[in-house]
Design an enzyme around this catalytic site. Structure first.
Site, PDB file in Angstrom:
ATOM      1  N   GLU A   1       0.901  -1.156   0.000  1.00 20.57           N
ATOM      2  CA  GLU A   1       0.000   0.000   0.000  1.00 20.57           C
ATOM      3  C   GLU A   1       0.928   1.191   0.000  1.00 20.57           C
ATOM      4  OE1 GLU A   1      -3.160  -0.284  -0.049  1.00 20.57           O
ATOM      5  OE2 GLU A   1      -3.650  -2.232   0.822  1.00 20.57           O
TER       6      GLU A   1
ATOM      7  N   CYS B   1      -2.273   8.615   3.311  1.00 18.56           N
ATOM      8  CA  CYS B   1      -2.073   8.059   1.966  1.00 18.56           C
ATOM      9  C   CYS B   1      -3.277   8.336   1.078  1.00 18.56           C
ATOM     10  CB  CYS B   1      -1.839   6.558   2.067  1.00 18.56           C
ATOM     11  SG  CYS B   1      -3.140   5.712   2.976  1.00 18.56           S
TER      12      CYS B   1
END
Ligand code: NAP
Length: 687
Positions: A258, A297
């Site tokens: 990720e 993120c």
């Protein structure tokens, strides 16, 4: 806090020898610069920790079913909830406001609760997960295929980013634990002390099965030499670190990432100033820029708006930041945005802002100068903290590479303009694969066109409008039941996403064999396997007595025209196929008037039921109902009901029994098939 942050390995807390600790990295309070702790893993037996997971951890988790693990997840969540004030206090040192900590700490606890519920609802109370339908492999039904998932034999290593030390670890731990895989967490150094704190609470709760969770505080230089087939690495962090680690991953070890993502938020052409969608767009953009000081993120990096709305968006964002954002030490009253995690991180963000400026971005809100920030004592003025002001840059050239490639991991976004939906979609895709894009529009046609153009380059797409603006969980919030991850630059991972994240920690295997063999291997009765009628009606048996394959084969019952008419008038279902011979015969599926499918299913219940009070508590539904052969007046039907799957509940005195039901006619043709779902007591003496 101790001088050198401990690791938790092989069932014990570990710190380096004092000499090694002297070379440790110093971690500082994000707002004040005071030393919080030192981090070093010098001398740690990493190979021993991995082996401990593969042996002790595997054995202790292997003794538990999916449901027993799911129950433990809930207990972990409760243990953390009880002591979450301690975590909030520590979290403030990382620069997180209360709201930021809520996302990290309560968000992480929420993932444990969510997987606990999902595990018990969507997984069997056993250790094998059966996937998809039976594949018949022989004409006579004596050879079948089935896919099963069993846990991987290794250890799930997580390498996490600094921004969500609790949620980031728990989003991976919950599905791994549920799958039965032990976890070794390696948090990022700047906030590893918060990860240590939550692991300590779990260790002190005495709930963790041995070896199911280990923590390495500090670097793991030999990790990739120690990994082997059956291990798995879940990385969260920057794309560049991910690329380096991926190339060092031994073959056979699953590596998912990720990574950073240049997420977008598109304003629809209909969402002009004054519409609810415009307001929702601006609110969301400011939230995403300032929550966690933009160190998310999923934060919006590119605001993509119609050229005609650009000035209005800038003005509205500026007004909202002025009205809402109070920068300072999160421990001071009224602060809504804290500092970045460290001075090094602030310098890095300012470097990326300069790169955006060099590529044509003009700062239209905020400035890179050190901003005034509120101190813990409520005084204003610059401090030693890693403070940075929210900044919006405007690009006249939406095609500039940097705006689609440079991640300034702070309260920084860029504004670009578009003129057509396809141009907007192309700009979103320039991110090279993102975690999330949101689209503010009330125009369904625009939304559909954009979705077609952007879905494949995103892990998640959120459509924001007047109908869901209040209930929306937000652009930046991954949800435990939904995929979190994204293609391309975003890393290709799917750490979250409901049961698919559990299965990510398991191996799917095609298993071939006879019906009896597959029944024994999966715990699910397969058509063609042995069925028993021992003279006791299966409805008289508690879960303790009932066995897979226990069957009741009913007597048969004839269907008359009178029955069909009575049922039709009683229910009001006078559909022509049941009432009008000529019209029914003209239908391609029926020979003439036929019985209602629901009449047959109701009669089947009457044929198999044992009516007296007993261990069967309720019928809570049917699944997979198919009507296969029509039944005409004069035909007769009978039903076979076979115990197919038994799922005792861990926390109740009853459980679920799934029954295989097959209705056949006088010629043995299959009339209908379905599963009957019942709730049955665990213990009760047979009548
Ligand atoms: P990072 O510098 O890439 O570090 C991530 C993790 O990798 C840290 O735990 C780091 O440990 C570790 N690491 C670095 N080199 C390693 C090596 N050679 N071997 C093993 N581990 C190694 O990222 P970060 O600064 O912590 O986090 C910010 C970035 O993460 C941003 O780019 C952000 O977009 C991304 N992020 C992505 C997601 C997502 O879900 N997609 C979520 C959060 C953050 P040390 O700290 O000890 O060096």
């Amino acid at each position: 806090m101790t001088e050198v942050l401990p690791s938790y390995v092989q069932g014990a807390w570990w710190t380096p020898e004092s000499d090694a600790g002297a070379g440790a990295l110093i971690v500082r309070d994000a707002s004040t610069g005071e030393e919080v702790t030192r981090v070093s893993s010098d001398g740690l037996d990493l190979a021993g920790a991995l082996e401990y997971a593969r042996t002790v951890g595997h054995a202790s988790l292997g003794a538990l079913t999916f449901h027993q693990r799911a129950v433990l997840l809930k207990q972990f969540a409760l243990a953390l909830t009880q002591r979450k004030d301690e975590l909030y206090a520590i979290s403030a040192r990382t620069g997180a406001t209360k709201a930021d900590s809520w996302v990290d700490i309560d968000g992480g606890i929420g993932v444990l609760f969510a997987y606990s519920g999902k595990g018990r609802r969507e997984l069997p109370n056993s250790q094998v997960y059966v996937d998809g339908p039976v594949e018949p492999l022989s004409k006579d039904g004596s050879f079948l295929g089935r896919h099963v998932f069993t846990r991987l034999p290794g250890v799930a290593v997580q390498i996490n980013a600094f921004n969500f030390p609790v949620w980031g670890a728990l989003e991976k731990f919950a599905p791994a634990f549920l799958a039965g895989m032990p976890t070794l967490v390696k948090p990022a150094t700047p906030t590893g002390y918060l990860a240590e704190a939550f692991v300590r609470i779990l260790v002190e709760s005495d709930l963790l099965p041995d070896g199911s969770l280990q923590l390495v505080s500090g670097s793991v230089p030999t990790l990739f030499d120690e990994l082997r087939l059956g291990d798995i690495v879940g990385f969260t962090g920057s794309a560049s670190t991910a690329a380096g680690l991926r190339s060092r991953t031994p073959s056979g070890v699953r590596f998912t990432a990720e990574t950073d993502s240049i997420n977008a938020s598109v304003l629809g052409p209909d969402a002009t100033d004054g519409t609810p969608e415009f307001d929702a767009y601006v609110r969301q953009l400011v939230t995403e820029m300032t929550t966690k000081a933009g160190q998310k993120c999923t934060a919006i990096r590119r605001a993509i708006v119609p050229a005609a709305s650009a000035d209005a968006v800038v003005d509205a964002v500026r007004a909202r930041i002025d009205a809402k954002v109070v920068l300072g030490d999160p421990r001071a009253e009224g602060v809504t945005m804290g500092p970045l995690v460290s001075l090094a991180q602030r310098d890095e963000v300012l470097r990326q802002v300069r790169a955006l400026q060099d590529a044509g971005g003009r700062i239209v809100i905020g400035s890179p100068d050190v901003p005034a920030a509120r101190g813990a004592d409520d005084s204003m003025g610059s401090t030693d903290g890693a403070f940075i002001a929210p900044m919006l840059l405007r690009f006249d050239d939406a095609d500039a590479d940097a705006v689609h490639e440079v991640e300034a991991f702070g309260p920084v976004a860029s504004l670009l303009t578009y003129s057509t939906p396809s141009e907007a979609a192309a700009l979103v895709a320039r991110g090279g694969g993102s975690l999330v894009t949101s689209v503010a529009t009330h125009d369904r046609a625009f939304a559909a066109e954009l979705m077609g153009g952007i879905a494949a380059s995103n892990g998640r797409v959120l459509f924001l409008d007047r109908d869901d603006a209040r209930s929306s969980t937000g652009h930046g919030s991954p949800m435990p039941g939904l995929v979190h991850g994204g293609p391309g630059r975003a890393g290709g991972g799917e750490e979250l996403g409901g049961i698919r994240a559990v299965l990510h920690h398991m191996q799917r295997t095609a298993v071939q064999g006879s019906p009896d063999m597959l029944t024994a291997l999966t715990g699910v009765w397969h058509a063609g396997a042995t069925a028993r009628d021992d003279g006791i009606h299966p409805f008289r048996k508690s879960l303790a007595q009932l066995q897979i394959g226990d069957r009741i084969a009913s007597a048969s019952r004839e269907v008359t025209l009178d029955d069909i008419e009575t049922f039709a008038h009683f229910t009001g279902d006078t559909f022509y196929a049941h009432m009008d011979e000529q019209a029914a015969a003209a239908n391609p599926f029926f020979p003439g008037r036929v019985a209602h499918g629901y009449l047959l299913v109701s009669w089947a219940a009457g044929l198999f039921v044992d009516p007296e009070p007993g261990p069967v508590l309720a019928n809570y539904g049917l699944e997979n109902l198919r009507f296969i052969t029509p039944v005409s007046p004069g035909d007769s039907i009978r039903v076979d009901l076979t115990a197919k799957q038994i799922t005792p509940r861990e926390t109740d005195e009853y459980g679920e029994v799934r029954w295989d039901a097959v209705i056949r006619n006088q010629n043995d043709d299959t009339v209908a098939t379905y599963d009957v779902l019942t709730l049955v007591e665990k213990e009760r003496s047979a009548a």
